[in-house]
Design a protein around this motif. Structure first.
Motif, PDB file in Angstrom:
ATOM      1  N   PHE A 197       0.835  -1.206   0.000  1.00 61.85           N
ATOM      2  CA  PHE A 197       0.000   0.000   0.000  1.00 61.85           C
ATOM      3  C   PHE A 197       0.873   1.261   0.000  1.00 61.85           C
ATOM      4  N   PHE A 198       1.893   1.281   0.862  1.00 58.26           N
ATOM      5  CA  PHE A 198       2.765   2.456   0.910  1.00 58.26           C
ATOM      6  C   PHE A 198       3.521   2.618  -0.406  1.00 58.26           C
ATOM      7  N   ALA A 199       4.055   1.531  -0.939  1.00 58.41           N
ATOM      8  CA  ALA A 199       4.825   1.616  -2.178  1.00 58.41           C
ATOM      9  C   ALA A 199       3.968   2.124  -3.336  1.00 58.41           C
ATOM     10  N   ALA A 200       2.747   1.632  -3.448  1.00 58.44           N
ATOM     11  CA  ALA A 200       1.869   2.061  -4.546  1.00 58.44           C
ATOM     12  C   ALA A 200       1.513   3.533  -4.418  1.00 58.44           C
ATOM     13  N   ARG A 201       1.223   3.981  -3.195  1.00 58.25           N
ATOM     14  CA  ARG A 201       0.865   5.384  -3.015  1.00 58.25           C
ATOM     15  C   ARG A 201       2.057   6.301  -3.245  1.00 58.25           C
ATOM     16  N   GLU A 202       3.243   5.864  -2.836  1.00 60.42           N
ATOM     17  CA  GLU A 202       4.442   6.668  -3.088  1.00 60.42           C
ATOM     18  C   GLU A 202       4.715   6.773  -4.592  1.00 60.42           C
ATOM     19  N   THR A 203       4.517   5.683  -5.316  1.00 60.94           N
ATOM     20  CA  THR A 203       4.676   5.715  -6.769  1.00 60.94           C
ATOM     21  C   THR A 203       3.697   6.707  -7.390  1.00 60.94           C
ATOM     22  N   HIS A 204       2.455   6.683  -6.907  1.00 58.98           N
ATOM     23  CA  HIS A 204       1.451   7.616  -7.414  1.00 58.98           C
ATOM     24  C   HIS A 204       1.850   9.053  -7.101  1.00 58.98           C
ATOM     25  N   ALA A 205       2.320   9.301  -5.885  1.00 57.63           N
ATOM     26  CA  ALA A 205       2.726  10.661  -5.494  1.00 57.63           C
ATOM     27  C   ALA A 205       3.865  11.166  -6.378  1.00 57.63           C
ATOM     28  N   ARG A 206       4.852  10.313  -6.642  1.00 58.11           N
ATOM     29  CA  ARG A 206       5.965  10.716  -7.491  1.00 58.11           C
ATOM     30  C   ARG A 206       5.488  11.017  -8.910  1.00 58.11           C
ATOM     31  N   ALA A 207       4.551  10.205  -9.400  1.00 55.76           N
ATOM     32  CA  ALA A 207       4.018  10.429 -10.748  1.00 55.76           C
ATOM     33  C   ALA A 207       3.314  11.781 -10.847  1.00 55.76           C
ATOM     34  N   LEU A 208       2.785  12.264  -9.728  1.00 60.65           N
ATOM     35  CA  LEU A 208       2.135  13.575  -9.687  1.00 60.65           C
ATOM     36  C   LEU A 208       3.144  14.708  -9.512  1.00 60.65           C
ATOM     37  N   GLY A 209       4.411  14.363  -9.311  1.00 57.11           N
ATOM     38  CA  GLY A 209       5.444  15.370  -9.124  1.00 57.11           C
ATOM     39  C   GLY A 209       5.508  15.934  -7.718  1.00 57.11           C
ATOM     40  N   LEU A 210       4.922  15.232  -6.740  1.00 59.76           N
ATOM     41  CA  LEU A 210       4.914  15.720  -5.363  1.00 59.76           C
ATOM     42  C   LEU A 210       6.208  15.325  -4.660  1.00 59.76           C
ATOM     43  N   GLN A 211       6.611  16.139  -3.705  1.00 57.68           N
ATOM     44  CA  GLN A 211       7.931  15.985  -3.099  1.00 57.68           C
ATOM     45  C   GLN A 211       7.932  15.234  -1.778  1.00 57.68           C
ATOM     46  N   GLY A 212       6.766  14.983  -1.231  1.00 60.83           N
ATOM     47  CA  GLY A 212       6.716  14.290   0.042  1.00 60.83           C
ATOM     48  C   GLY A 212       5.377  13.610   0.249  1.00 60.83           C
ATOM     49  N   ALA A 213       5.338  12.706   1.216  1.00 60.50           N
ATOM     50  CA  ALA A 213       4.108  12.008   1.581  1.00 60.50           C
ATOM     51  C   ALA A 213       3.873  12.189   3.066  1.00 60.50           C
ATOM     52  N   ALA A 214       2.607  12.299   3.425  1.00 63.10           N
ATOM     53  CA  ALA A 214       2.250  12.522   4.824  1.00 63.10           C
ATOM     54  C   ALA A 214       0.948  11.806   5.141  1.00 63.10           C
TER      55      ALA A 214
END
Length: 197
Positions: free
Chosen positions: A118-135
């Protein structure tokens, strides 16, 4: 028990799965530490917002046709006002972050690596959006709360192994009813954990 299939769903493709995800959330969040009592229709309305949020995604874990787990994320700029303000009050720019809403997983499927997925998939999605961090937010409960199960294991270690760190200066208040509240919404403190991507 088969190994669940992990898929990332966005937009209109989420629609057929929303009722199952809503039921799953109600079941998991009824227990400690959330103790959330969902009013009729609230979960469906909440999840519909993810289907309508342009940058949002829901990661599903399915065992055959059954949804056994789900995790949500969206650009923090599209998240609730409480979440955005929890960041901006401390000088952080919400526009740089992906907000990981919730992860829910049936107990029988825990300990099999799905939380990591779950964390890996969401981090991949966040990076694809160009976001710099996850919270994400964790509900703050008193360790001595008599409702806390004796066998409860906090997730702090799991989160730290994923590279997340607590940010006590970042917090927000959310309202929900607990069992016995007779539907009355009560305030709950949540603290943020973050990771730079």
């Amino acid at each position: 028990m088969a190994e669940p299939l992990i898929t990332i769903m966005t937009g209109a493709a989420l629609a057929p799965f929303l009722p199952d995800v809503a039921r799953l959330r109600v079941k998991v969040f009824a227990t400690w530490p959330y103790l959330y009592e969902a009013p009729e229709g609230a979960e469906a309305r909440y999840l519909q917002a993810y289907a309508q949020s342009p940058g949002a995604a829901v990661v599903l874990a399915r065992d055959g046709a059954a949804v056994v787990g789900a995790a949500t994320c969206q650009p923090m700029a599209e998240a609730s006002q409480a979440v955005r303000e929890g960041f901006s009050r401390s000088g952080e720019d919400p526009a740089q972050w992906c907000y990981f809403g919730e992860s829910v997983l049936l107990e029988a499927y825990r300990g099999r690596g799905l939380g990591v997925a779950f964390f890996a998939a969401r981090e991949t999605h966040a990076r694809a959006l160009g976001l710099q961090g996850a919270a994400f937010c964790a509900v703050v409960r008193n360790h001595n709360d008599p409702r806390r199960p004796a066998d409860h294991v906090a997730l702090d270690g799991f989160w730290r192994r994923r590279g997340y760190a607590p940010r006590p200066e970042l917090s927000c208040i959310m309202h929900w009813a607990e069992p016995g509240d007779a539907g009355r919404q009560t305030p709950h403190a949540l603290s943020f954990w973050t990771r730079r991507l």
